[in-house]
Scaffold this motif. Sequence first.
Motif, PDB file in Angstrom:
ATOM      1  N   ILE A  39     -13.490  63.658  63.337  1.00 11.91           N
ATOM      2  CA  ILE A  39     -14.593  63.302  64.228  1.00 11.91           C
ATOM      3  C   ILE A  39     -13.981  62.848  65.545  1.00 11.91           C
ATOM      4  O   ILE A  39     -13.208  61.891  65.577  1.00 11.91           O
ATOM      5  CB  ILE A  39     -15.446  62.173  63.630  1.00 11.91           C
ATOM      6  N   VAL A  40     -14.308  63.559  66.618  1.00 11.99           N
ATOM      7  CA  VAL A  40     -13.710  63.263  67.923  1.00 11.99           C
ATOM      8  C   VAL A  40     -14.823  63.173  68.960  1.00 11.99           C
ATOM      9  O   VAL A  40     -15.736  64.002  68.970  1.00 11.99           O
ATOM     10  CB  VAL A  40     -12.702  64.364  68.328  1.00 11.99           C
ATOM     11  N   ASP A  41     -14.755  62.178  69.837  1.00 11.96           N
ATOM     12  CA  ASP A  41     -15.732  62.089  70.921  1.00 11.96           C
ATOM     13  C   ASP A  41     -15.314  63.032  72.050  1.00 11.96           C
ATOM     14  O   ASP A  41     -14.194  63.546  72.065  1.00 11.96           O
ATOM     15  CB  ASP A  41     -15.911  60.644  71.406  1.00 11.96           C
ATOM     16  N   PRO A  42     -16.198  63.330  73.005  1.00 11.18           N
ATOM     17  CA  PRO A  42     -15.884  64.308  74.057  1.00 11.18           C
ATOM     18  C   PRO A  42     -14.633  63.947  74.865  1.00 11.18           C
ATOM     19  O   PRO A  42     -13.839  64.830  75.205  1.00 11.18           O
ATOM     20  CB  PRO A  42     -17.129  64.307  74.942  1.00 11.18           C
ATOM     21  N   GLU A  43     -14.433  62.654  75.166  1.00 11.51           N
ATOM     22  CA  GLU A  43     -13.243  62.260  75.938  1.00 11.51           C
ATOM     23  C   GLU A  43     -11.974  62.498  75.132  1.00 11.51           C
ATOM     24  O   GLU A  43     -10.954  62.939  75.666  1.00 11.51           O
ATOM     25  CB  GLU A  43     -13.337  60.781  76.349  1.00 11.51           C
ATOM     26  N   GLY A  44     -12.032  62.185  73.837  1.00 14.87           N
ATOM     27  CA  GLY A  44     -10.876  62.402  72.964  1.00 14.87           C
ATOM     28  C   GLY A  44     -10.549  63.881  72.831  1.00 14.87           C
ATOM     29  O   GLY A  44      -9.378  64.270  72.825  1.00 14.87           O
ATOM     30  N   LEU A  45     -11.582  64.711  72.732  1.00 15.65           N
ATOM     31  CA  LEU A  45     -11.365  66.152  72.646  1.00 15.65           C
ATOM     32  C   LEU A  45     -10.685  66.665  73.912  1.00 15.65           C
ATOM     33  O   LEU A  45      -9.754  67.474  73.844  1.00 15.65           O
ATOM     34  CB  LEU A  45     -12.694  66.867  72.417  1.00 15.65           C
ATOM     35  N   GLN A  46     -11.109  66.154  75.060  1.00 18.24           N
ATOM     36  CA  GLN A  46     -10.496  66.565  76.322  1.00 18.24           C
ATOM     37  C   GLN A  46      -9.022  66.161  76.364  1.00 18.24           C
ATOM     38  O   GLN A  46      -8.168  66.936  76.789  1.00 18.24           O
ATOM     39  CB  GLN A  46     -11.258  65.959  77.504  1.00 18.24           C
ATOM     40  N   GLY A  99     -11.221  52.230  58.909  1.00 16.77           N
ATOM     41  CA  GLY A  99     -10.319  52.635  57.842  1.00 16.77           C
ATOM     42  C   GLY A  99     -10.228  54.140  57.625  1.00 16.77           C
ATOM     43  O   GLY A  99      -9.431  54.594  56.806  1.00 16.77           O
ATOM     44  N   ASN A 100     -11.011  54.926  58.342  1.00 15.06           N
ATOM     45  CA  ASN A 100     -11.017  56.375  58.194  1.00 15.06           C
ATOM     46  C   ASN A 100     -10.101  56.990  59.243  1.00 15.06           C
ATOM     47  O   ASN A 100     -10.442  57.032  60.422  1.00 15.06           O
ATOM     48  CB  ASN A 100     -12.443  56.911  58.327  1.00 15.06           C
ATOM     49  N   SER A 101      -8.949  57.495  58.818  1.00  7.45           N
ATOM     50  CA  SER A 101      -7.994  58.055  59.778  1.00  7.45           C
ATOM     51  C   SER A 101      -8.423  59.426  60.298  1.00  7.45           C
ATOM     52  O   SER A 101      -7.769  59.972  61.175  1.00  7.45           O
ATOM     53  CB  SER A 101      -6.602  58.149  59.156  1.00  7.45           C
ATOM     54  N   PHE A 102      -9.517  59.980  59.777  1.00  5.24           N
ATOM     55  CA  PHE A 102     -10.045  61.237  60.303  1.00  5.24           C
ATOM     56  C   PHE A 102     -11.090  60.987  61.386  1.00  5.24           C
ATOM     57  O   PHE A 102     -11.543  61.913  62.035  1.00  5.24           O
ATOM     58  CB  PHE A 102     -10.663  62.086  59.190  1.00  5.24           C
ATOM     59  N   ASP A 103     -11.496  59.738  61.578  1.00  5.59           N
ATOM     60  CA  ASP A 103     -12.460  59.366  62.614  1.00  5.59           C
ATOM     61  C   ASP A 103     -11.685  58.992  63.874  1.00  5.59           C
ATOM     62  O   ASP A 103     -11.146  57.902  63.992  1.00  5.59           O
ATOM     63  CB  ASP A 103     -13.316  58.192  62.130  1.00  5.59           C
ATOM     64  N   LEU A 104     -11.622  59.926  64.823  1.00  8.26           N
ATOM     65  CA  LEU A 104     -10.814  59.759  66.028  1.00  8.26           C
ATOM     66  C   LEU A 104     -11.646  59.405  67.249  1.00  8.26           C
ATOM     67  O   LEU A 104     -11.213  59.616  68.376  1.00  8.26           O
ATOM     68  CB  LEU A 104     -10.016  61.040  66.288  1.00  8.26           C
ATOM     69  N   ARG A 105     -12.831  58.843  67.036  1.00  9.72           N
ATOM     70  CA  ARG A 105     -13.630  58.406  68.173  1.00  9.72           C
ATOM     71  C   ARG A 105     -12.989  57.169  68.789  1.00  9.72           C
ATOM     72  O   ARG A 105     -12.422  56.329  68.092  1.00  9.72           O
ATOM     73  CB  ARG A 105     -15.063  58.099  67.733  1.00  9.72           C
ATOM     74  N   SER A 106     -13.080  57.042  70.097  1.00 10.32           N
ATOM     75  CA  SER A 106     -12.453  55.931  70.810  1.00 10.32           C
ATOM     76  C   SER A 106     -12.931  54.577  70.296  1.00 10.32           C
ATOM     77  O   SER A 106     -12.160  53.614  70.256  1.00 10.32           O
ATOM     78  CB  SER A 106     -12.723  56.035  72.305  1.00 10.32           C
ATOM     79  N   ALA A 107     -14.189  54.481  69.890  1.00 12.49           N
ATOM     80  CA  ALA A 107     -14.726  53.220  69.391  1.00 12.49           C
ATOM     81  C   ALA A 107     -14.076  52.812  68.073  1.00 12.49           C
ATOM     82  O   ALA A 107     -14.089  51.640  67.711  1.00 12.49           O
ATOM     83  CB  ALA A 107     -16.237  53.324  69.217  1.00 12.49           C
ATOM     84  N   ASN A 108     -13.508  53.755  67.340  1.00 13.24           N
ATOM     85  CA  ASN A 108     -12.885  53.469  66.056  1.00 13.24           C
ATOM     86  C   ASN A 108     -11.391  53.180  66.182  1.00 13.24           C
ATOM     87  O   ASN A 108     -10.772  52.721  65.236  1.00 13.24           O
ATOM     88  CB  ASN A 108     -13.108  54.636  65.093  1.00 13.24           C
ATOM     89  N   LEU A 109     -10.810  53.463  67.321  1.00 11.17           N
ATOM     90  CA  LEU A 109      -9.361  53.322  67.483  1.00 11.17           C
ATOM     91  C   LEU A 109      -9.017  52.133  68.360  1.00 11.17           C
ATOM     92  O   LEU A 109      -9.715  51.843  69.329  1.00 11.17           O
ATOM     93  CB  LEU A 109      -8.777  54.591  68.122  1.00 11.17           C
ATOM     94  N   ARG A 110      -7.933  51.456  68.022  1.00  9.34           N
ATOM     95  CA  ARG A 110      -7.394  50.432  68.915  1.00  9.34           C
ATOM     96  C   ARG A 110      -5.901  50.290  68.651  1.00  9.34           C
ATOM     97  O   ARG A 110      -5.403  50.644  67.584  1.00  9.34           O
ATOM     98  CB  ARG A 110      -8.111  49.099  68.767  1.00  9.34           C
ATOM     99  N   ILE A 111      -5.208  49.763  69.635  1.00 10.72           N
ATOM    100  CA  ILE A 111      -3.773  49.536  69.510  1.00 10.72           C
ATOM    101  C   ILE A 111      -3.580  48.106  69.032  1.00 10.72           C
ATOM    102  O   ILE A 111      -4.157  47.176  69.584  1.00 10.72           O
ATOM    103  CB  ILE A 111      -3.066  49.761  70.854  1.00 10.72           C
ATOM    104  N   GLN A 112      -2.773  47.924  67.991  1.00 17.55           N
ATOM    105  CA  GLN A 112      -2.528  46.584  67.477  1.00 17.55           C
ATOM    106  C   GLN A 112      -1.739  45.780  68.501  1.00 17.55           C
ATOM    107  O   GLN A 112      -0.679  46.206  68.957  1.00 17.55           O
ATOM    108  CB  GLN A 112      -1.753  46.637  66.169  1.00 17.55           C
TER     109      GLN A 112
END
Length: 158
Positions: A39-46, A99-112
């Motif tokens: 799952i990727v948002d439009p910005e991530g796909l770009q 916890g879903n590593s297949f969900d690549l939307r920006s809202a789901n990702l952060r840098i520790q």
Amino acid sequence: MTDTNTKDHALTGDPTTIAGEDAYLIPLSGQAGTGNNAIVDPEGLQRLREAGARFLYTIGNGANQHYVAFLKIPTKKVQIAARVILDAPQGRRVIYRNGNSFDLRSANLRIQPQAGEKFSPTGETRDQINAAWQAHRAWRAREERFWKRNPQTDRRPW
């Protein structure tokens, strides 16, 4: 090879809406990816397209965790998709909030964050938060000792 062929090999996915936000479902290949979608948002796909991704597949770390990756063209270097989307610095860990590593939307990702960096929305660092919890645990231990010595006045709310 000319640039006109590049669009034929661009990363594509099925547009969809998840929780009211636009997203793309990109089919994955690989052992854990077969039948699954990223799952990727439009910005991530770009960002993935700009990095040279043509398709996504899964790789494992040996501890039963799988991550979405791609081969960077033309160097054919393996890249982790979440790190590219976030532009994560070398040596920093990417965290998947749900916890879903297949969900690549920006809202789901952060840098520790590392020690000393801003961690919370209110601006505390990890060190400050750890110090606050340590002080809280010490206070709680003092309270417990007090109530054990004075059981006749035990009016603890817990």
